[in-house]
Enzyme design. Structure first.
Site, PDB file in Angstrom:
ATOM      1  N   HIS A 281       0.834  -1.196   0.000  1.00 45.27           N
ATOM      2  CA  HIS A 281       0.000   0.000   0.000  1.00 45.27           C
ATOM      3  C   HIS A 281       0.871   1.249   0.000  1.00 45.27           C
ATOM      4  O   HIS A 281       1.980   1.258   0.560  1.00 45.27           O
ATOM      5  CB  HIS A 281      -0.908   0.024   1.232  1.00 45.27           C
ATOM      6  CG  HIS A 281      -2.053  -0.948   1.155  1.00 45.27           C
ATOM      7  ND1 HIS A 281      -2.884  -1.033   0.065  1.00 45.27           N
ATOM      8  CD2 HIS A 281      -2.509  -1.876   2.047  1.00 45.27           C
ATOM      9  CE1 HIS A 281      -3.798  -1.959   0.280  1.00 45.27           C
ATOM     10  NE2 HIS A 281      -3.588  -2.501   1.473  1.00 45.27           N
ATOM     11  N   CYS A 330       0.064   2.406  -4.843  1.00 41.92           N
ATOM     12  CA  CYS A 330      -0.826   3.484  -5.255  1.00 41.92           C
ATOM     13  C   CYS A 330      -0.240   4.849  -4.903  1.00 41.92           C
ATOM     14  O   CYS A 330       0.613   4.979  -4.025  1.00 41.92           O
ATOM     15  CB  CYS A 330      -2.187   3.316  -4.591  1.00 41.92           C
ATOM     16  SG  CYS A 330      -3.109   1.911  -5.220  1.00 41.92           S
TER      17      CYS A 330
END
Length: 646
Positions: A281, A330
Site C-alpha cells: 500500500h 498506489c
C-alpha cells in the site's frame, strides 16, 4: 562385539605441500587396553593393496608426505573386538609454498589464487583456487558477492560462458581453524560488435550491485494483499542473475522498514548500483510518496509511514553510480479533489531513476489470473528486466506493456522520472578494481544477512536418523525441512513433525492462499508435511530452536505401540535475524484480498477466464489540505530538489 569399541574422533583429511610433516590421530574408547595398527595403500605389481604401515601402532601417526596417500587405523581390544576408522585422504601438492608461515598449524592458506580472464561468449571459463589445510578446507565460490550454488570445489568451470557470467569472482576457503578469501578475479565477457541500436554493454561498469526489496501484504489495520509475495520472490531471482546482492523482506513494520533502509544504504558507496523496490500500500501527499508499513494505524499519517524521497536522499548521499527506486504502490492524494502536487527539484547528482507503477492520484493494481497473483507493473518489469538496455529504456518498455493491458487501460499508467546522464544498464558488469576492500566488507555484511544454518543429521535412540535442511524463500523467511534417512527393522511407519521455539508466524498458510503460493512453497520439497516456514525472522530476540519429533510404531507380540522421540536443534539467529531490524510487531489480521478491493473484471481476448484486479490504494487517508505553511512532523528533511527530472 564390535559395538564395544567407539571411535570418538577419526583422522582428518589434509592438503599439504610435498615433504610437509603431518600428524594423523585417532581417539577411541573401549574396555581395557586398546591396540592400534595403521594401514595405507601400497602399489604392488601395478595394483594398489591395503598394507600395514610398519611400526605404526600408536593413536598418532606422524608422516612426511611424499605423495598423495590414504590412511586408516584399526582399533582392537583384548576381547577380539575391532573397529576401523574412516579413510583419511592426505593430498600432496607440488606447488609454491613460499607464503606458508613457518609456524603454520593447519589453518586454511591459499596457495593458488584465481586469475582475471577476458573471454568471448561461448568460451570455457575456468577458475582455480587451491589451499593448504589440516583438516582439508572447504571451498565456496562467489560472483559479485553472491554465493554460487554447487560451486564448492577448488575448480570453478563454466563450459559456455555468457554475459551473465561476467563479474568479480571470489573464493572463500574455510575449516574449523579459520577462513581465508582469495584475491578477486574479474571476468570479462567480450561481446561481438553490437548493432547500431544497442549501446555497448562494456561502456559502463559498477563496483558492486546492491538491492533491497520489500513486500508488505498482511496489514494489521488495512486490507491485505496477495501479489507482493511472488513479485518480490521473482524479482529477487532476476536481480541475482544480474549480479545484485539481494535482500528481500516481507511484512515490515515502520521501525523495521527504516532499519532495513539504513542497513541497505550503509552498503552503498561510490560506483555502486543501488536498487530499492517496494510492493504494498502507498499514497502521495504534497508531492511526496509514502510507503505503508504493516503496523500503520487507521487513518494513515506521514509520521507513521516511510517517505520515498527520504530513501532516495539517503541513496544519493552515498554518491552511487546508479540509484533506482521502483514502486508498485498506489499514489492517491491524501485529499480527494485537491490540486495537483508541485514536485520540488531534487539535488542534481545525476544517475537517479524513479519507476512509479502509476501516475499521480491514481491506483496501482494487482491481478489474479488462474491462481497467479502479481502486480501489473511488476509483471511487465520482470518481463524486460534482463534486457541489456539503458534503465529508462527498460522502464519505457514496461510502460508500453502496461498501457496495452486491457485490465488497467485508462486506470493505471507508469510514470518515469530520472536524471540519468549516462546510458547505464542494470546488466552492466561488476568490476571491483581499486575497491576490493569495500567489496569484501559488503560481502561479509551481505553473507551475514543471508547465512543459512548447516544441514544436520540427527540420530535417535531407536536407531533412526533424520536429516534436517534449510533454505531461504526470502531474507526473513526460513524454510526448514526434514526427511528420514535411515530406520531399523523394528521401527516402522515413521513420520516427522517440526516446530520452532519461539513460535514464528507462517504467513503463507490459511484461507485465501493462492495457487502460486503452493508452487513457491512446495516446488522444491518432496514432503511438504515435513516442512515449516518461519516468517518474520527480523523479530527474533533470542536464538531459534527447531524441535524435531520422530513418530514411529513398534510391533510387539500382540499389538502395535506408537512412540515419539524428540530432539532440539539450536540454529542461532539465521538470515536477517542478526541484523538489528527487530521491534515488537502487531499480529496482522487474516485478510482475503479478494473480499474488499476495487474490482476491475474483464475477459482476456485469448480465453474466457475472468481476471480480477485489486487496488493497492491507501485506505483511511486524513482529509487535510495539500498545501501548508509549516512542515509536518518528520517531514523537515524531505525537501529535495527534482531538477532535470523527466
Amino acid at each position: 562385539m564390535i559395538g564395544e569399541i567407539d571411535i570418538v574422533r577419526h583422522p582428518v583429511n589434509a592438503c599439504v605441500p610435498l615433504r610437509h610433516k603431518v600428524v594423523l590421530s585417532v581417539w577411541a574408547k573401549g574396555r581395557g587396553k586398546l591396540h592400534y595398527q595403521w594401514f595405507n595403500y601400497v602399489l604392488k605389481d601395478g595394483k594398489k593393496e591395503v598394507c600395514e604401515v610398519p611400526g605404526a601402532t600408536q593413536p598418532n601417526l606422524t608422516i612426511r608426505v611424499t605423495e598423495t596417500q590414504n590412511y586408516s587405523c584399526r582399533v582392537n581390544d583384548i576381547y577380539s573386538n575391532c573397529r576401523f576408522t574412516k579413510w583419511s585422504h592426505v593430498l600432496a601438492l607440488d606447488i609454491d609454498k613460499s607464503g606458508l608461515p613457518p609456524e603454520w598449524r593447519g589453518e586454511p592458506h591459499i596457495a593458488v589464487h584465481p586469475k582475471p580472464q577476458t573471454l568471448r561468449p561461448g568460451a570455457k571459463l575456468t577458475l582455480r583456487c587451491t589451499a593448504f589445510g589440516v583438516p582439508q578446507p572447504k571451498y565456496q565460490w562467489y560472483r559479485n558477492g553472491t554465493p554460487l550454488r554447487q560451486c564448492t570445489g577448488e575448480m570453478l568451470q563454466v563450459m559456455q560462458a555468457g554475459v551473465q557470467d561476467a563479474g568479480t569472482y571470489l573464493c572463500a576457503v574455510t575449516s574449523v581453524l579459520g577462513e581465508s578469501w582469495s584475491d578477486p578475479a574479474d571476468v570479462d565477457i567480450q561481446l561481438t560488435r553490437p548493432s547500431i541500436e544497442v549501446t555497448p554493454a562494456a561502456a559502463f561498469t559498477a563496483t558492486d550491485k546492491v538491492a533491497l526489496l520489500i513486500g508488505n501484504l498482511n496489514y494489521a489495520h488495512h486490507p491485505g494483499l496477495t501479489a507482493p509475495v511472488m513479485d518480490v520472490h521473482e524479482l529477487g531471482l532476476l536481480l541475482q542473475q544480474l549480479g545484485f546482492k539481494v535482500l528481500s523482506l516481507l511484512d515490515l513494520t515502520a521501525e523495521q522498514m527504516s532499519a532495513a533502509v539504513h542497513n541497505f544504504t550503509q552498503l552503498l558507496d561510490t560506483g555502486v548500483y543501488g536498487l530499492f523496490y517496494y510492493a504494498g500500500h502507498g499514497f502521495e501527499r504534497a508531492g511526496r510518496n509514502y510507503l505503508v508499513p504493516v503496523d500503520a494505524p487507521q487513518p494513515y499519517h506521514t509520521s507513521t509511514c516511510v517517505c520515498v524521497q527520504r530513501v532516495m536522499g539517503k541513496m544519493q548521499e552515498k554518491r552511487t553510480a546508479l540509484s533506482v527506486i521502483l514502486l508498485d504502490a498506489c499514489r492517491k492524494w491524501s485529499k480527494e479533489g485537491g490540486t495537483p502536487s508541485v514536485i520540488q527539484p531534487l539535488r542534481p547528482t545525476g544517475n537517479t531513476v524513479y519507476g512509479y507503477a502509476t501516475s499521480e492520484d491514481a491506483e496501482a493494481f494487482e491481478v489474479q489470473d488462474l491462481g497467479k497473483s502479481t502486480g501489473i507493473f511488476t509483471k511487465y518489469l520482470n518481463k524486460h528486466l534482463l534486457l541489456p538496455e539503458k534503465v529508462t529504456h527498460v522502464l519505457e518498455r514496461v510502460s508500453e506493456d502496461v498501457d496495452k493491458d486491457l485490465l488497467v487501460k485508462g486506470k493505471q499508467a507508469v510514470e518515469i522520472r530520472h536524471s540519468l546522464k549516462e546510458a547505464r544498464s542494470l546488466t552492466d558488469p561488476v568490476h571491483s578494481a581499486g575497491h576490493t576492500r569495500e567489496l569484501r566488507l559488503r560481502e561479509v555484511s551481505w553473507r551475514h544477512a543471508n547465512e543459512l544454518p548447516q544441514k544436520k543429521c540427527l540420530k535417535y535412540p531407536c536407531g533412526a536418523e533424520v536429516e534436517v535442511g534449510f533454505s531461504a524463500l526470502f531474507s526473513n523467511v526460513l524454510v526448514v525441512f526434514a526427511s528420514i534417512k535411515r530406520s531399523q527393522p523394528h521401527v516402522v511407519d515413521c513420520t516427522v513433525a517440526l516446530s520452532s521455539a519461539p513460535a514464528m508466524e507462517d504467513i503463507f498458510s490459511g484461507h485465501g492462499r493462492s495457487e502460486d503460493f503452493d508452487s513457491l512453497l512446495f516446488g522444491q520439497f518432496i514432503e511438504p508435511g515435513c516442512t515449516i516456514w518461519l516468517c518474520g525472522l527480523q523479530t527474533l530476540e533470542e536464538p531459534l530452536f527447531i524441535r524435531v519429533d520422530l513418530h514411529y510404531s513398534v510391533h510387539e507380540s500382540e499389538s502395535v505401540r506408537r512412540c515419539t522421540q524428540s530432539q532440539k536443534l539450536n540454529v542461532g539467529k539465521p538470515l536477517v535475524a542478526s541484523c538489528g531490524l527487530r521491534n515488537k510487531t502487531v499480529s496482522p489480521k487474516h485478510h482475503n484480498a479478494q473480499a474488499y478491493n476495487a474490482n476491475v473484471s474483464q475477459e482476456r481476448n485469448q480465453g474466457p477466464s475472468t481476471v480480477q484486479g485489486f487496488s493497492r490504494k491507501a485506505e483511511g487517508l486524513p482529509h487535510v489540505t495539500v498545501g501548508r505553511n509549516t512542515p509536518e512532523e518528520h517531514d523537515e528533511e524531505d525537501t529535495l530538489n527534482f531538477i532535470h527530472l523527466k
